[in-house]
Write a protein that holds these residues in place. Sequence first.
Motif, short mmCIF file in Angstrom:
data_model
loop_
_atom_site.label_atom_id
_atom_site.label_comp_id
_atom_site.label_asym_id
_atom_site.label_seq_id
_atom_site.Cartn_x
_atom_site.Cartn_y
_atom_site.Cartn_z
N UNK A 23 44.43 24.51 -30.50
CA UNK A 23 44.77 23.32 -29.73
C UNK A 23 45.98 23.59 -28.87
N UNK A 24 45.97 23.02 -27.64
CA UNK A 24 47.13 23.09 -26.76
C UNK A 24 47.25 24.43 -26.07
N UNK A 25 48.34 24.54 -25.29
CA UNK A 25 48.63 25.75 -24.54
C UNK A 25 49.86 26.42 -25.12
N UNK A 26 49.93 27.69 -24.92
CA UNK A 26 51.10 28.42 -25.36
C UNK A 26 52.24 28.28 -24.36
N UNK A 27 53.42 28.58 -24.79
CA UNK A 27 54.60 28.46 -23.95
C UNK A 27 54.51 29.36 -22.72
N UNK A 32 54.15 30.10 -16.78
CA UNK A 32 53.49 30.74 -15.63
C UNK A 32 52.98 29.68 -14.67
N UNK A 33 52.38 28.64 -15.19
CA UNK A 33 51.86 27.59 -14.30
C UNK A 33 53.01 26.87 -13.59
N UNK A 34 54.12 26.62 -14.26
CA UNK A 34 55.28 26.00 -13.61
C UNK A 34 55.82 26.92 -12.51
N UNK A 35 55.85 28.21 -12.75
CA UNK A 35 56.32 29.17 -11.75
C UNK A 35 55.41 29.16 -10.52
#
Length: 160
Positions: A23-27, A32-35
């Motif tokens: 469940x969920x995404x890793x840190x 990476x997506x924020x970057x």
Amino acid sequence: MKPTPPSRTEPPGASAPRRGPRQGLGLIEVLVSVLIVSVGMLGAAAMQAVTLRNGQGTYEHAQSTVLTQAMLDAMRANLQAVTTGGYNTAGFVCTAPTASNLATRDLARWINSLQAMVGPSACGSVNCNAAGECLVRVQWDDSRRTGGATTMVVETGVQL
């Protein structure tokens, strides 16, 4: 005799079963997506800044053309001063002349309008011959524009 339940065999190369649904995404994925989103937003902001600079240069060019036409209209209304050289300037004039007659008053208004509408670096030049052939020029600093020349010049030549 009781039948034995069939044994579960995993296909070769299969990993061990997981201990529950993931469940969920890793840190790392979130960072990476924020970057990626941040780089995209910076690119959009840079494009907006370039557009604003170029838009200002286009505005200054349009204003210099309109003000040149206004000066020519004033000269058409005073053809006697045009043919006697009353509007002629010795090169570019960046300071409004003292108004002593209609021609110098027109020149003073024109220079003041250029500096108010195009920018404080704007200068104007008028050169007419006795036949009424005139060249009106406007010069200003356009170095803010992307790839802009340090000095931009608009020339309009007419027969009055």
